[in-house]
Design a protein around this motif. Structure first.
Motif, PDB file in Angstrom:
ATOM      1  N   ALA A   1     -13.957  22.520   4.221  1.00  0.00           N
ATOM      2  CA  ALA A   1     -12.772  21.720   4.489  1.00  0.00           C
ATOM      3  C   ALA A   1     -12.854  21.149   5.901  1.00  0.00           C
ATOM      4  O   ALA A   1     -13.311  21.817   6.824  1.00  0.00           O
ATOM      5  N   VAL A   2     -12.433  19.898   6.018  1.00  0.00           N
ATOM      6  CA  VAL A   2     -12.456  19.255   7.332  1.00  0.00           C
ATOM      7  C   VAL A   2     -11.654  20.094   8.322  1.00  0.00           C
ATOM      8  O   VAL A   2     -12.049  20.296   9.456  1.00  0.00           O
ATOM      9  N   ARG A   3     -10.488  20.562   7.859  1.00  0.00           N
ATOM     10  CA  ARG A   3      -9.780  21.573   8.642  1.00  0.00           C
ATOM     11  C   ARG A   3     -10.093  22.887   7.951  1.00  0.00           C
ATOM     12  O   ARG A   3      -9.565  23.177   6.880  1.00  0.00           O
TER      13      ARG A   3
ATOM     14  N   GLU B   1      -4.371  16.205  21.775  1.00  0.00           N
ATOM     15  CA  GLU B   1      -5.279  17.362  21.739  1.00  0.00           C
ATOM     16  C   GLU B   1      -4.936  18.289  20.581  1.00  0.00           C
ATOM     17  O   GLU B   1      -5.774  18.624  19.755  1.00  0.00           O
ATOM     18  N   ARG B   2      -3.677  18.738  20.569  1.00  0.00           N
ATOM     19  CA  ARG B   2      -3.218  19.676  19.550  1.00  0.00           C
ATOM     20  C   ARG B   2      -3.146  19.038  18.184  1.00  0.00           C
ATOM     21  O   ARG B   2      -3.300  19.678  17.173  1.00  0.00           O
ATOM     22  N   ARG B   3      -2.816  17.732  18.171  1.00  0.00           N
ATOM     23  CA  ARG B   3      -2.621  16.966  16.948  1.00  0.00           C
ATOM     24  C   ARG B   3      -1.335  17.316  16.204  1.00  0.00           C
ATOM     25  O   ARG B   3      -1.137  16.913  15.063  1.00  0.00           O
TER      26      ARG B   3
ATOM     27  N   ILE C   1       0.854  -1.190   0.000  1.00  0.00           N
ATOM     28  CA  ILE C   1       0.000   0.000   0.000  1.00  0.00           C
ATOM     29  C   ILE C   1       0.885   1.233   0.000  1.00  0.00           C
ATOM     30  O   ILE C   1       1.791   1.353   0.829  1.00  0.00           O
ATOM     31  N   CYS C   2       0.627   2.117  -0.943  1.00  0.00           N
ATOM     32  CA  CYS C   2       1.390   3.358  -1.015  1.00  0.00           C
ATOM     33  C   CYS C   2       0.451   4.516  -0.722  1.00  0.00           C
ATOM     34  O   CYS C   2      -0.610   4.633  -1.333  1.00  0.00           O
ATOM     35  N   VAL C   3       0.835   5.363   0.226  1.00  0.00           N
ATOM     36  CA  VAL C   3      -0.025   6.469   0.646  1.00  0.00           C
ATOM     37  C   VAL C   3       0.707   7.788   0.447  1.00  0.00           C
ATOM     38  O   VAL C   3       1.853   7.936   0.888  1.00  0.00           O
ATOM     39  N   LEU C   4       0.058   8.737  -0.214  1.00  0.00           N
ATOM     40  CA  LEU C   4       0.617  10.085  -0.377  1.00  0.00           C
ATOM     41  C   LEU C   4       0.006  10.954   0.710  1.00  0.00           C
ATOM     42  O   LEU C   4      -1.201  11.190   0.710  1.00  0.00           O
ATOM     43  N   SER C   5       0.823  11.448   1.626  1.00  0.00           N
ATOM     44  CA  SER C   5       0.230  12.041   2.819  1.00  0.00           C
ATOM     45  C   SER C   5       0.762  13.420   3.194  1.00  0.00           C
ATOM     46  O   SER C   5       1.955  13.695   3.107  1.00  0.00           O
ATOM     47  N   GLY C   6      -0.161  14.255   3.650  1.00  0.00           N
ATOM     48  CA  GLY C   6       0.194  15.486   4.342  1.00  0.00           C
ATOM     49  C   GLY C   6       0.352  15.177   5.817  1.00  0.00           C
ATOM     50  O   GLY C   6       0.785  14.079   6.176  1.00  0.00           O
ATOM     51  N   GLY C   7      -0.005  16.134   6.663  1.00  0.00           N
ATOM     52  CA  GLY C   7       0.232  15.975   8.092  1.00  0.00           C
ATOM     53  C   GLY C   7      -0.923  15.376   8.874  1.00  0.00           C
ATOM     54  O   GLY C   7      -1.129  14.158   8.864  1.00  0.00           O
ATOM     55  N   VAL C   8      -1.685  16.215   9.512  1.00  0.00           N
ATOM     56  CA  VAL C   8      -2.662  15.762  10.504  1.00  0.00           C
ATOM     57  C   VAL C   8      -3.682  14.759   9.951  1.00  0.00           C
ATOM     58  O   VAL C   8      -3.845  13.664  10.495  1.00  0.00           O
ATOM     59  N   GLY C   9      -4.363  15.136   8.837  1.00  0.00           N
ATOM     60  CA  GLY C   9      -5.384  14.250   8.283  1.00  0.00           C
ATOM     61  C   GLY C   9      -4.788  12.944   7.795  1.00  0.00           C
ATOM     62  O   GLY C   9      -5.339  11.864   8.025  1.00  0.00           O
ATOM     63  N   GLY C  10      -3.644  13.058   7.132  1.00  0.00           N
ATOM     64  CA  GLY C  10      -2.982  11.865   6.622  1.00  0.00           C
ATOM     65  C   GLY C  10      -2.550  10.939   7.741  1.00  0.00           C
ATOM     66  O   GLY C  10      -2.704   9.720   7.661  1.00  0.00           O
TER      67      GLY C  10
ATOM     68  N   ILE D   1       3.351  12.653  11.135  1.00  0.00           N
ATOM     69  CA  ILE D   1       3.136  11.235  10.823  1.00  0.00           C
ATOM     70  C   ILE D   1       3.922  10.354  11.797  1.00  0.00           C
ATOM     71  O   ILE D   1       3.408   9.401  12.379  1.00  0.00           O
ATOM     72  N   MET D   2       5.179  10.710  11.960  1.00  0.00           N
ATOM     73  CA  MET D   2       6.084   9.923  12.810  1.00  0.00           C
ATOM     74  C   MET D   2       5.610   9.909  14.260  1.00  0.00           C
ATOM     75  O   MET D   2       5.547   8.851  14.901  1.00  0.00           O
TER      76      MET D   2
END
Lengths: 342, 342
Positions: free
Chosen positions: A251-253, A75-77, A14-23, A64-65
């Motif tokens: 937008a979700v955010r 809380e802050r995410r 599985i390959c995922v292209l990701s940003g930060g919080v939502g990803g 992500i890490m």
């Protein structure tokens, strides 16, 4: 029959292209439904990266890490749990700018390690691997590029000769809270960036490619803008399935709205899908998940050649997040069963 | 009549060559007895400096700055008061060496500001001035040199072909707690170092030059070893008065013993004075304060051409510390009244 359809029999790549919080949240769900033998490679956005106080900060990679390594502030995410802020207060006492970006003391250690390794000549990929040796995120986290790429946002500025000014994305996002109109998005360095080692291979060898509900302009946009990445996405045998970052026309955010509007992308579940386009027509998507409340968007997306499906998109808790990841894999499996365009 | 003798009538220019803890404490006393119009220039040892985690750390300059700026941890006598240690713990979690040097979170901010300015091209002098703009130490704090100078200690090492190994002074001092024999002291870069702007002028224009009870080998030694500094000390019209760092045959900070022994300097109040030598005979000192319990040392020191005086040397509290500073100035005034060699 593709590996997605044959899920019972083989490990899935599985390959995922990701940003930060939502990803990162989506990835938590994905890992909770993936089989232990599945291999998840995450291509992380690095265009949000910023040098602060002489340190290289990679907000999306770190989110992500930390999230997958159980070190995130829930809380802050973003940033570290049980964080202290002594250095930040001291930097302010010294009058050092910027004061609007919050680097916690624990977080600082990550940036110190990263910066020291970069200055010793290691690539960002190698550094990220080293940091992940501690965090054990359960995925192979790869920066989109080892080259410096930075998103700048063009805003109005009456004091400027041109009437406009470009500021770092972080300044727009964190200091201005995305509260003023976006006149343009400049991803500095993108044209000359090379995909980091493993990026193209991960896309090419994938059984599924997923786009979590990350920001299409400043998270997904830079990743697919790295020369070679879009071509690899168009060429892969894997179905490419995305999740709408827009629910019910917002937008979700919430702060992402201005970015979409600034580039003329309608703030809607279908608007983002059409912006990314159908693989069958030279775009990037085979499938697209929209929220149950965006059922009307399905027709417009389908008409554009992208297979759209309505499911609950809100990632409120581990259960709903896992369900969304499962729905993404299910759509990919269905698309793989009927064959994807190449 | 020199300005020292004419103290009632004119502002005095006092130049102090200082290491860290002992020097900083002495300076506290000096400022408490100096007139508001007196100008104190401190030439700080930078041979203890070390790059850690990509940051430039200047222990002696910082100890002086924090002590005089009321930011020091009074118990530890180094680092910041009310310190937190989050980043240090995290660096250890990442497995980053060295783990033996304690950088607190507040302290880190100082090193971040310094490093960022150095990397932007400012000299260490300029950076130190900028940091002092916050701390207002009440003295003009000048590094001995803007060039990199680092003291390394030669120790026994059976695993080495030569049977010896050089380690950074901080590793010897902090990690090994100066607990093994010193086979040699290498002050790397010293021969090519240039005095920082203001160093030679401060010595030349001084009415008094004071050497606090700092370590003669690794604190005073490197300062006077910067090419041009010893010559300036020999040429100045000001009396040069030092305070013995040895009381009752032991270093005030016990760990200095090995360093003296390693260079063949007797661990005694007279041993250090003779090591520095009399100005009248090509050395550096006109006067030398020894503790009341070291009265016997007075004769040996005087025989070497250095005017020795017995006073209480322990800086136990503000009162005794101020008295020691006053005694130093008094000896300098007496020497100035009779004239100093040039």
């Amino acid at each position: 029959m593709s590996a997605v359809a044959a899920r019972e029999n083989a490990a899935m790549r599985i390959c995922v292209l990701s940003g930060g919080v939502g990803g990162a949240r989506f990835l938590q769900g994905l890992l909770s439904v993936a089989a232990p033998e599945d291999e998840v490679t995450v291509i992380g956005n690095t265009a949000d990266d910023i040098w602060l106080f002489g340190l290289k900060v990679c907000p999306d990679l770190d989110t992500i890490m930390y999230t997958l390594g159980d070190g995130i502030d829930a809380e802050r995410r973003w940033g570290r749990s049980d964080e202290t802020w002594s250095a930040k207060a001291e930097l302010a006492e010294y009058g050092v700018e910027p004061t609007w970006f919050g680097l916690g003391d624990k977080d600082l250690a990550t940036h110190l390690v990263r910066t020291q390794m970069l200055q010793a000549g290691y690539t960002l990929s190698a550094v990220t691997r080293a940091l992940c040796a501690r965090w054990q995120p359960g995925v192979d986290l790869v920066p989109m590029s080892d080259d410096r790429v930075e998103t700048h946002i063009l805003i109005d500025d009456d004091d400027s000769d041109t009437g406009q000014r470009a500021i770092h994305f972080q300044e727009y996002w964190v200091r201005l809270r995305a509260g003023i109109p976006v006149r343009g998005v400049l991803v500095v360095g993108l044209e000359d960036a090379r995909p980091a080692p493993g990026v193209l291979d991960a896309i090419g060898a994938a059984d599924v490619v997923l786009l979590p509900p990350s920001n299409p302009i400043v998270s997904i946009g830079p990743i697919v803008g790295v020369p070679g990445v879009a071509a690899a996405l168009r060429a892969t045998a894997a179905p490419v399935v995305g999740v709408s970052p827009i629910i019910g026309g917002a937008a979700v955010r919430g702060m992402a709205d201005q970015l979409l509007l600034g580039l003329g992308v309608p703030v809607s579940a279908s608007g983002v899908a059409l912006h990314l386009g159908a693989r069958s027509r030279g775009g990037l998507l085979d499938g697209w998940l929209v929220d149950d409340q965006d059922t009307p968007a399905r027709d417009a997306v389908s008409a554009a050649g992208i297979h759209a499906r309505c499911v609950p998109l809100w990632m409120n808790d581990p259960t709903t997040t896992a369900a969304l990841a499962q729905d993404s894999l299910a759509l990919a499996a269905d698309l793989a069963a009927v064959g994807t365009p190449r």
